[in-house]
Design a protein around this motif. Sequence first.
Motif, mmCIF file in Angstrom:
data_model
loop_
_atom_site.group_PDB
_atom_site.id
_atom_site.type_symbol
_atom_site.label_atom_id
_atom_site.label_comp_id
_atom_site.label_asym_id
_atom_site.label_seq_id
_atom_site.Cartn_x
_atom_site.Cartn_y
_atom_site.Cartn_z
ATOM 1 N N TYR A 55 21.426 50.098 77.156
ATOM 2 C CA TYR A 55 22.266 51.135 76.550
ATOM 3 C C TYR A 55 23.158 50.589 75.439
ATOM 4 O O TYR A 55 23.740 51.337 74.668
ATOM 5 N N ASP A 56 23.267 49.242 75.373
ATOM 6 C CA ASP A 56 24.106 48.642 74.329
ATOM 7 C C ASP A 56 23.565 47.272 73.966
ATOM 8 O O ASP A 56 23.631 46.335 74.760
ATOM 9 N N LYS A 57 23.022 47.155 72.757
ATOM 10 C CA LYS A 57 22.567 45.857 72.262
ATOM 11 C C LYS A 57 23.764 45.185 71.593
ATOM 12 O O LYS A 57 23.996 45.316 70.383
ATOM 13 N N ALA A 58 24.524 44.463 72.396
ATOM 14 C CA ALA A 58 25.813 43.942 71.940
ATOM 15 C C ALA A 58 25.710 42.661 71.121
ATOM 16 O O ALA A 58 26.721 42.144 70.658
ATOM 17 N N ASN A 59 24.503 42.156 70.907
ATOM 18 C CA ASN A 59 24.353 40.889 70.186
ATOM 19 C C ASN A 59 23.564 41.067 68.884
ATOM 20 O O ASN A 59 22.771 40.210 68.493
ATOM 21 N N ARG A 60 23.791 42.188 68.208
ATOM 22 C CA ARG A 60 23.080 42.446 66.952
ATOM 23 C C ARG A 60 23.482 41.453 65.858
ATOM 24 O O ARG A 60 24.589 40.909 65.859
ATOM 25 N N THR A 61 22.563 41.250 64.921
ATOM 26 C CA THR A 61 22.829 40.335 63.809
ATOM 27 C C THR A 61 23.991 40.810 62.964
ATOM 28 O O THR A 61 24.895 40.047 62.606
ATOM 29 N N SER A 62 24.001 42.107 62.651
ATOM 30 C CA SER A 62 25.026 42.693 61.779
ATOM 31 C C SER A 62 25.831 43.745 62.528
ATOM 32 O O SER A 62 25.308 44.440 63.411
ATOM 33 N N ARG A 63 27.087 43.880 62.155
ATOM 34 C CA ARG A 63 27.936 44.898 62.776
ATOM 35 C C ARG A 63 27.393 46.303 62.515
ATOM 36 O O ARG A 63 27.611 47.224 63.293
ATOM 37 N N GLY A 64 26.657 46.451 61.416
ATOM 38 C CA GLY A 64 26.114 47.760 61.078
ATOM 39 C C GLY A 64 24.809 48.087 61.763
ATOM 40 O O GLY A 64 24.285 49.199 61.600
ATOM 41 N N SER A 65 24.262 47.159 62.535
ATOM 42 C CA SER A 65 22.989 47.409 63.226
ATOM 43 C C SER A 65 23.163 48.393 64.377
ATOM 44 O O SER A 65 24.223 48.455 65.006
ATOM 45 N N PHE A 66 22.112 49.130 64.668
ATOM 46 C CA PHE A 66 22.128 50.088 65.774
ATOM 47 C C PHE A 66 22.269 49.359 67.102
ATOM 48 O O PHE A 66 21.549 48.398 67.377
ATOM 49 N N ARG A 67 23.195 49.822 67.940
ATOM 50 C CA ARG A 67 23.433 49.178 69.222
ATOM 51 C C ARG A 67 22.915 49.981 70.408
ATOM 52 O O ARG A 67 22.667 49.431 71.474
ATOM 53 N N GLY A 68 22.786 51.270 70.265
ATOM 54 C CA GLY A 68 22.344 52.087 71.384
ATOM 55 C C GLY A 68 23.301 53.234 71.639
ATOM 56 O O GLY A 68 24.292 53.403 70.926
ATOM 57 N N PRO A 69 23.033 54.015 72.670
ATOM 58 C CA PRO A 69 23.839 55.207 72.936
ATOM 59 C C PRO A 69 25.179 54.933 73.607
ATOM 60 O O PRO A 69 26.004 55.835 73.744
ATOM 61 N N GLY A 70 25.409 53.711 74.057
ATOM 62 C CA GLY A 70 26.636 53.405 74.785
ATOM 63 C C GLY A 70 26.476 53.657 76.270
ATOM 64 O O GLY A 70 25.498 54.269 76.718
ATOM 65 N N ILE A 71 27.443 53.198 77.039
ATOM 66 C CA ILE A 71 27.295 53.209 78.496
ATOM 67 C C ILE A 71 27.253 54.610 79.088
ATOM 68 O O ILE A 71 26.477 54.880 80.008
ATOM 69 N N ASP A 72 28.041 55.534 78.579
ATOM 70 C CA ASP A 72 28.091 56.870 79.182
ATOM 71 C C ASP A 72 26.774 57.618 79.003
ATOM 72 O O ASP A 72 26.126 58.006 79.979
ATOM 73 N N ARG A 73 26.354 57.817 77.753
ATOM 74 C CA ARG A 73 25.097 58.523 77.492
ATOM 75 C C ARG A 73 23.916 57.694 77.977
ATOM 76 O O ARG A 73 22.930 58.241 78.492
ATOM 77 N N GLY A 74 24.004 56.381 77.799
ATOM 78 C CA GLY A 74 22.895 55.523 78.171
ATOM 79 C C GLY A 74 22.571 55.574 79.650
ATOM 80 O O GLY A 74 21.414 55.745 80.045
ATOM 81 N N LEU A 75 23.585 55.423 80.493
ATOM 82 C CA LEU A 75 23.336 55.448 81.937
ATOM 83 C C LEU A 75 22.875 56.824 82.398
ATOM 84 O O LEU A 75 22.078 56.932 83.342
ATOM 85 N N ASP A 76 23.350 57.864 81.743
ATOM 86 C CA ASP A 76 22.896 59.210 82.087
ATOM 87 C C ASP A 76 21.403 59.351 81.776
ATOM 88 O O ASP A 76 20.641 59.909 82.576
ATOM 89 N N MET A 77 20.977 58.824 80.632
ATOM 90 C CA MET A 77 19.566 58.871 80.259
ATOM 91 C C MET A 77 18.711 58.061 81.237
ATOM 92 O O MET A 77 17.625 58.492 81.644
ATOM 93 N N VAL A 78 19.198 56.884 81.620
ATOM 94 C CA VAL A 78 18.454 56.036 82.556
ATOM 95 C C VAL A 78 18.337 56.706 83.925
ATOM 96 O O VAL A 78 17.267 56.709 84.550
ATOM 97 N N LYS A 79 19.440 57.287 84.371
ATOM 98 C CA LYS A 79 19.444 57.955 85.680
ATOM 99 C C LYS A 79 18.421 59.084 85.723
ATOM 100 O O LYS A 79 17.680 59.236 86.700
ATOM 101 N N LYS A 80 18.360 59.861 84.658
ATOM 102 C CA LYS A 80 17.408 60.971 84.609
ATOM 103 C C LYS A 80 15.966 60.453 84.630
ATOM 104 O O LYS A 80 15.109 61.015 85.313
ATOM 105 N N ALA A 81 15.706 59.380 83.879
ATOM 106 C CA ALA A 81 14.355 58.810 83.848
ATOM 107 C C ALA A 81 13.971 58.252 85.216
ATOM 108 O O ALA A 81 12.831 58.418 85.677
ATOM 109 N N LYS A 82 14.906 57.609 85.860
ATOM 110 C CA LYS A 82 14.634 57.011 87.172
ATOM 111 C C LYS A 82 14.342 58.096 88.212
ATOM 112 O O LYS A 82 13.400 57.981 89.011
#
Length: 265
Positions: A55-82
Amino acid sequence: MTVSIGKVEFKKKSAVVAAGPCAMDSPSVVDETASFLSGLKSSGKISDIIMKFSYDKANRTSRGSFRGPGIDRGLDMVKKAKEKYKLPVLIDVHCRTHVERAASVADCLQIPAFLCRQTDLIEAAASTGKTLNIKKGQFMSPHSMKFQAEKALEAGAPGVILTERGTFFGYGDLVVDMRSILIMKEAGFPVLFDATHSNQSPACAGSRTGGSRKFVFPLVRCAISAGADGLYCEVHPDPEKAKSDRGTQLSFSEFEELLDEMPQM
């Protein structure tokens, strides 16, 4: 010691596969990938499969790189898939404050390669009672990974898996020393081979990491022959449009082709 993730157990004669997109680009990418992986299990293509999500790629090369949806939306998406597809889930954690929330959804918590020596993070993740997957840092020797695994066991983890994902070869390349797989297995832990991250070229595509998926197949053959207990692989519905690791992720058809080869290895 028997190591398991959900109902998936690491056995001597059965390869385990952890697969999913690099970053969670969107709800549709998550659902499409989870549906694909569930179909592989239903068809009998592979029995022991784990969905991996970040849900968060916290080690991106650049600060402007896409990191993901974040913990709130990310875990909700994972929970639904599971809940929908009934497969066990692996989730990576980058900071201690996320550990408990991630553990409420995940069957396995992953310690990222760049953080594999962070004792506080390992101990916090281990204290949840979840199995840990610790990725070998690009800067780490395989011998030293034993001590990171021991930190986790001493802090309460019921089991530990180690993942080989390549070693720095200068500033912008990685090389895989297949001896690492044997060395980490001899320490007493199941070992996954990260087939896609091992083919990265760190920070070599301008402000992002590059790489080449054409080396995935030969390296997987080597890793399975060297005794890897399974594969860790990034798969995406359309890798060329992926928001992270587009040079190394496999398409669904490429991943199926890879699985077709595995029984022959």
